[in-house]
Motif scaffolding. Structure first.
Motif, PDB file in Angstrom:
ATOM      1  N   GLN A  34       9.363  -0.038  -6.454  1.00 16.35           N
ATOM      2  CA  GLN A  34       8.666   0.206  -5.187  1.00 16.35           C
ATOM      3  C   GLN A  34       9.432  -0.457  -4.040  1.00 16.35           C
ATOM      4  OE1 GLN A  34       5.147  -2.035  -3.592  1.00 16.35           O
ATOM      5  NE2 GLN A  34       4.033  -0.420  -4.676  1.00 16.35           N
ATOM      6  N   ASP A  51       4.950  -0.220 -13.806  1.00 18.20           N
ATOM      7  CA  ASP A  51       4.147  -1.114 -12.969  1.00 18.20           C
ATOM      8  C   ASP A  51       3.460  -2.180 -13.823  1.00 18.20           C
ATOM      9  OD1 ASP A  51       2.721  -0.604  -9.915  1.00 18.20           O
ATOM     10  OD2 ASP A  51       1.803  -2.049 -11.302  1.00 18.20           O
ATOM     11  N   ARG A  53       0.753  -3.595 -13.391  1.00 19.71           N
ATOM     12  CA  ARG A  53      -0.694  -3.420 -13.560  1.00 19.71           C
ATOM     13  C   ARG A  53      -1.026  -2.398 -14.638  1.00 19.71           C
ATOM     14  NH1 ARG A  53      -1.275  -2.131  -7.367  1.00 19.71           N
ATOM     15  NH2 ARG A  53       0.681  -1.191  -7.965  1.00 19.71           N
ATOM     16  N   ASN A  76       4.404  -7.900  -3.509  1.00 21.79           N
ATOM     17  CA  ASN A  76       4.638  -7.486  -2.116  1.00 21.79           C
ATOM     18  C   ASN A  76       4.775  -8.752  -1.289  1.00 21.79           C
ATOM     19  OD1 ASN A  76       2.304  -4.947  -2.800  1.00 21.79           O
ATOM     20  ND2 ASN A  76       4.448  -4.580  -2.342  1.00 21.79           N
ATOM     21  N   GLU A  88      -4.494  -4.107  -0.620  1.00 21.96           N
ATOM     22  CA  GLU A  88      -3.302  -3.665  -1.345  1.00 21.96           C
ATOM     23  C   GLU A  88      -2.539  -4.883  -1.888  1.00 21.96           C
ATOM     24  OE1 GLU A  88      -1.100  -0.678   0.985  1.00 21.96           O
ATOM     25  OE2 GLU A  88       0.699  -1.661   0.177  1.00 21.96           O
ATOM     26  N   TYR A  89      -2.430  -5.921  -1.058  1.00 18.96           N
ATOM     27  CA  TYR A  89      -1.699  -7.130  -1.466  1.00 18.96           C
ATOM     28  C   TYR A  89      -2.418  -7.870  -2.595  1.00 18.96           C
ATOM     29  CZ  TYR A  89       2.375  -7.034   1.464  1.00 18.96           C
ATOM     30  OH  TYR A  89       3.605  -6.705   1.971  1.00 18.96           O
ATOM     31  N   ASP A  91      -4.488  -6.533  -4.738  1.00 22.80           N
ATOM     32  CA  ASP A  91      -4.433  -5.693  -5.936  1.00 22.80           C
ATOM     33  C   ASP A  91      -3.077  -5.836  -6.624  1.00 22.80           C
ATOM     34  OD1 ASP A  91      -5.235  -3.661  -7.802  1.00 22.80           O
ATOM     35  OD2 ASP A  91      -3.942  -2.281  -6.706  1.00 22.80           O
ATOM     36  N   ASN A  92      -2.013  -5.611  -5.880  1.00 27.04           N
ATOM     37  CA  ASN A  92      -0.684  -5.645  -6.490  1.00 27.04           C
ATOM     38  C   ASN A  92      -0.328  -7.055  -6.969  1.00 27.04           C
ATOM     39  OD1 ASN A  92       1.805  -4.490  -7.268  1.00 27.04           O
ATOM     40  ND2 ASN A  92       2.759  -5.287  -5.425  1.00 27.04           N
ATOM     41  N   ASN A  93      -0.484  -8.027  -6.118  1.00 26.45           N
ATOM     42  CA  ASN A  93      -0.007  -9.371  -6.449  1.00 26.45           C
ATOM     43  C   ASN A  93      -0.923 -10.079  -7.443  1.00 26.45           C
ATOM     44  OD1 ASN A  93       1.862  -8.648  -4.549  1.00 26.45           O
ATOM     45  ND2 ASN A  93       1.469 -10.325  -3.145  1.00 26.45           N
ATOM     46  N   GLY A  96      -1.769  -7.881 -10.658  1.00 23.69           N
ATOM     47  CA  GLY A  96      -0.529  -7.815 -11.457  1.00 23.69           C
ATOM     48  C   GLY A  96      -0.327  -9.095 -12.250  1.00 23.69           C
TER      49      GLY A  96
END
Ligand code: UFG
Length: 324
Positions: A34, A51, A53, A76, A88-89, A91-93, A96
């Motif tokens: 990404q 990914d 996640r 991110n 979003e941050y 969720d991803n960070n 993850g």
């Protein structure tokens, strides 16, 4: 046995992979590309595109590979975007990280070195910053990294998982092999943007604010070479193997440079006048961030090799001029 580098196609991750492979380690990379780049992936690393996640995907990697330790870079990391897209941050960070730790726990992998940040401190009360200073992030990015540190902290007593969280200050420079260096799309970091001027890709460098309470009014940062960061990660893994103890450690040179000083150093390196355009302050920028790096020296025996700011910028310049 192998080291899993999550985010090994990114800027700091790729430099750490090169260093690990140079030292004879087997390396497995997980990256969803990404923000990473295929061109930064070491040809000898075993690369899995996917990914963090995605539980099934990660489970598959851990089943296939004899992983003994993890270095986690995948997150991110843009402060400005995180202000606009906090969910979003998180969720991803953060999510993850949970999936990664669950998978490690299920496979009895107990050592993790984590890419944390000076952004966990927020606006510091004193300079230089020590690891025990208050952590009050001023943006969601720093908050997610602090949350990730805290998740690891509670996995230590519960599952016996040991971590080293490395709080970097401003990563910069490039590998002296000129093959890998700082790539972001879009680019927001100071040194790569400055170097776009002598490359003819931008007319001037914007300076975000000259009314800070600093010597020349511009923000002060502690710039640390990416190869010194890579070295610290490898030392942190060794520390976990030898001491079985978790730790949180600053990584910086302990010296602050203003934005104008960095531009002046880049002028010397590139022999280009690099015009400046004064702009208003950028939201969320602390005036000064400088590390106290004593703990890294004491615990890891780490000593930065790149202490001259012009030499640091020169490695970045060599990478861009070699690549173009
Ligand atoms: N700056 C400019 N002009 C630009 C770009 C940056 O003046 O075009 C200034 C910024 O305002 C700041 C300094 O240059 O004062 C450094 O900015 P960077 O964007 O290069 O780096 P940051 O200090 O904002 O952020 C970096 C990492 C973050 C991390 C943070 C923690 O990018 O991921 O350090 O210290 F959270």
């Amino acid at each position: 046995m192998a080291i899993l580098v999550v985010g090994g196609a990114g800027y700091i991750g790729s430099h750490t992979v090169y260093e690990l492979i140079e030292r004879g380690e087997d390396v497995v990379i997980v990256d969803n590309l990404q923000t990473g780049f295929r061109s930064l992936i070491h040809p000898q690393a075993h690369f899995y595109e996917g990914d963090l996640r995605d539980r099934e995907f990660l489970e598959h990697v851990f089943e296939q590979e004899p992983i003994e330790g993890v270095i986690h870079f995948a997150a991110n990391s843009l402060v400005g975007v995180s202000m606009k897209e906090p969910l979003e941050y998180f969720d991803n960070n953060v999510y993850g990280m949970i999936v990664l730790l669950e998978t490690m726990h299920a496979h009895n992998v107990r050592h993790i070195v984590f890419s944390s940040t000076a952004a966990t401190y927020g606006e510091p009360e004193r300079i230089p910053i020590e690891e025990t200073d208050p952590t009050v992030p001023t943006n969601p990015y720093g908050e997610t990294k602090l949350a990730m540190e805290k998740i690891m902290k509670w996995c230590d007593p519960a599952y016996g998982m040991k971590y080293v969280a490395l709080r970097y200050f401003n990563a910069c420079g490039a590998h002296p092999n000129k093959k890998i260096g700082e790539l972001h799309d879009p680019e927001t970091h100071l040194i790569p943007l400055i170097l776009q001027v002598p490359q003819g890709r931008r007319e001037a460098i914007s300076v975000f604010g000259n009314d800070y309470p600093t010597k020349d009014g511009t923000c002060i940062r502690d710039y640390i070479h990416v190869c010194d960061l890579a070295d610290a990660h490898i030392r942190a893994l060794r520390y976990l193997n030898e001491h079985e103890q978790s730790a949180t450690i600053n990584l910086g040179n302990g010296e602050g440079y203003s934005v104008l000083e960095i531009i002046e150093a880049a002028r010397k390196v590139t022999n280009h006048p690099i015009p400046v355009r004064m702009e208003p302050r950028r939201a969320g920028d602390p005036a000064r961030l400088v590390a106290n790096p004593e703990k890294a020296k004491n615990l890891l025996g780490w000593e930065p090799k790149y202490t001259d700011i012009e030499k640091i910028i020169e490695t970045a310049w060599n990478f861009y001029t070699n690549a173009s």
